[in-house]
Scaffold this motif. Structure first.
Motif, PDB file in Angstrom:
ATOM      1  N   GLU A 239      20.302 -15.292 -18.502  1.00  0.00           N
ATOM      2  CA  GLU A 239      20.439 -15.412 -16.992  1.00  0.00           C
ATOM      3  C   GLU A 239      22.119 -14.999 -16.810  1.00  0.00           C
ATOM      4  O   GLU A 239      22.220 -14.104 -15.844  1.00  0.00           O
TER       5      GLU A 239
ATOM      6  N   ILE B 289      23.074 -11.362 -14.766  1.00  0.00           N
ATOM      7  CA  ILE B 289      23.965 -11.323 -13.397  1.00  0.00           C
ATOM      8  C   ILE B 289      25.179 -10.260 -13.835  1.00  0.00           C
ATOM      9  O   ILE B 289      25.343  -9.463 -12.834  1.00  0.00           O
TER      10      ILE B 289
ATOM     11  N   LYS C 191      23.407  -6.892 -13.380  1.00  0.00           N
ATOM     12  CA  LYS C 191      23.048  -6.511 -11.894  1.00  0.00           C
ATOM     13  C   LYS C 191      24.541  -6.166 -11.140  1.00  0.00           C
ATOM     14  O   LYS C 191      24.388  -5.441 -10.270  1.00  0.00           O
ATOM     15  N   THR C 192      25.485  -6.982 -11.674  1.00  0.00           N
ATOM     16  CA  THR C 192      26.868  -6.550 -10.973  1.00  0.00           C
ATOM     17  C   THR C 192      27.416  -5.040 -11.318  1.00  0.00           C
ATOM     18  O   THR C 192      27.559  -4.278 -10.551  1.00  0.00           O
TER      19      THR C 192
ATOM     20  N   ASP D  85      28.120 -14.861  -5.439  1.00  0.00           N
ATOM     21  CA  ASP D  85      26.734 -15.059  -4.516  1.00  0.00           C
ATOM     22  C   ASP D  85      25.565 -15.198  -5.435  1.00  0.00           C
ATOM     23  O   ASP D  85      24.526 -15.758  -5.064  1.00  0.00           O
ATOM     24  N   HIS D  86      25.651 -14.838  -6.884  1.00  0.00           N
ATOM     25  CA  HIS D  86      24.659 -15.109  -7.719  1.00  0.00           C
ATOM     26  C   HIS D  86      24.801 -16.508  -8.469  1.00  0.00           C
ATOM     27  O   HIS D  86      24.294 -16.714  -9.686  1.00  0.00           O
TER      28      HIS D  86
ATOM     29  N   LYS E  57      27.821 -19.001 -16.300  1.00  0.00           N
ATOM     30  CA  LYS E  57      26.779 -19.798 -15.430  1.00  0.00           C
ATOM     31  C   LYS E  57      26.194 -20.568 -16.418  1.00  0.00           C
ATOM     32  O   LYS E  57      25.980 -20.300 -17.681  1.00  0.00           O
TER      33      LYS E  57
END
Ligand code: MG
Ligand code: MG
Length: 271
Positions: A15, A19, A22-23, A50-51, A99
């Motif tokens: 996860e 992130i 995707k960034t 935001d994620h 995260k």
């Protein structure tokens, strides 16, 4: 000591890695002449938060920003600033996210507009060397097998392999054991074990492997001023094989690159 992860922890790490992936995919569309690395840094920080994550580098060892931004002759650890990127630059973007108490950490070197053919080739070979290294991260192998494979492929193309900076284990800490150099000897070093997670990250120079550091205490650049490239993935050992937790899929999608490079290392469907 290598810290082995549970299967659940590997899912949490996936996860965090996604992130970051995707960034980098978001940034791929924003890297163009005229944009500053500070502007990109601000976009990335917002995107990461935001994620539901926290920028992994911000404040780590007192680093001042969310992204390490290393243009052209800078190898790694460049600090974002107000200088606009210009046509023909390359920019290595290293990004971290935290995260659920686990880090993701990977990097991609982008082209700004049209770059010189020899620089384009450097990027292509460095990215390939990353996957060549990942292929050696498997049951029965050791740290030196990954380093050897990357070094051999890189030096066969006449490039310099940075010695002073290396890949690393990854988990609740950004840097865990083992160190993962991009050079080495076959069959040497720590033995790989099931459910360990590493960041493999070749840093490759067009010229000499030698580097120097700016007075800012962070920025690493090539000793001869020639360009340097940096690509990084997070990889878990699952069933004795390398499994990618991060992906360049989002970068590829943004840039219109069709690639099968990651297919053999992927077990999971990406969304
Ligand atoms: Mg990194
Ligand atoms: Mg790293």
């Amino acid at each position: 000591m290598i810290i082995v992860k549970t299967a659940e922890e590997i899912e949490l790490m996936r996860e965090s890695a996604l992130i970051v992936s995707k960034t980098l995919g978001m940034l791929a569309k924003e890297v163009k002449p005229g944009v500053t690395t500070l502007q990109l840094d601000a976009l990335a920080e917002t995107f990461i938060r935001d994620h539901g994550a926290v920028p992994g580098f911000l404040g780590l060892y007192d680093f001042p920003n969310s992204l390490c931004m290393s243009p052209n002759a800078q190898v790694v650890h460049g600090i974002p600033n107000n200088t606009p990127l210009v046509e023909g630059d390359i920019i290595s973007i290293d990004c971290g996210a935290l995260k659920n108490k686990f880090y993701g950490d990977h990097a991609y070197t982008f082209e700004v507009g049209e770059v010189a053919p020899e620089t384009k080739k450097l990027l292509e070979i460095t990215k390939k060397s990353l996957y060549i290294g990942i292929r050696e991260f498997k049951k029965g192998n050791r740290v030196g097998d990954v380093g050897y494979a990357i070094q051999k492929f890189t030096e066969d193309h006449g490039y310099g392999v940075v010695r002073e900076l290396v890949g690393h284990g990854l988990g609740r800490k950004m840097h865990e054991d083992p160190e993962m150099p991009n050079y080495g000897k076959r069959g040497k070093g720590k033995k790989f074990i099931e459910r360990m997670v590493v960041a493999i990250e070749p840093m490759t120079n067009l010229g000499t492997h030698r580097i120097k550091q700016l007075k800012d205490g962070w920025t690493i650049l090539t000793a001869d001023g020639k360009p340097s490239a940096h690509f990084e993935h997070n990889v878990a050992m699952v069933n004795g094989k390398p499994e990618l937790l991060s992906t360049f899929k989002y970068v590829n999608d943004a840039l219109g690159i069709v690639s099968e490079e990651e297919a053999e290392f992927r077990r999971h469907q990406l969304h």
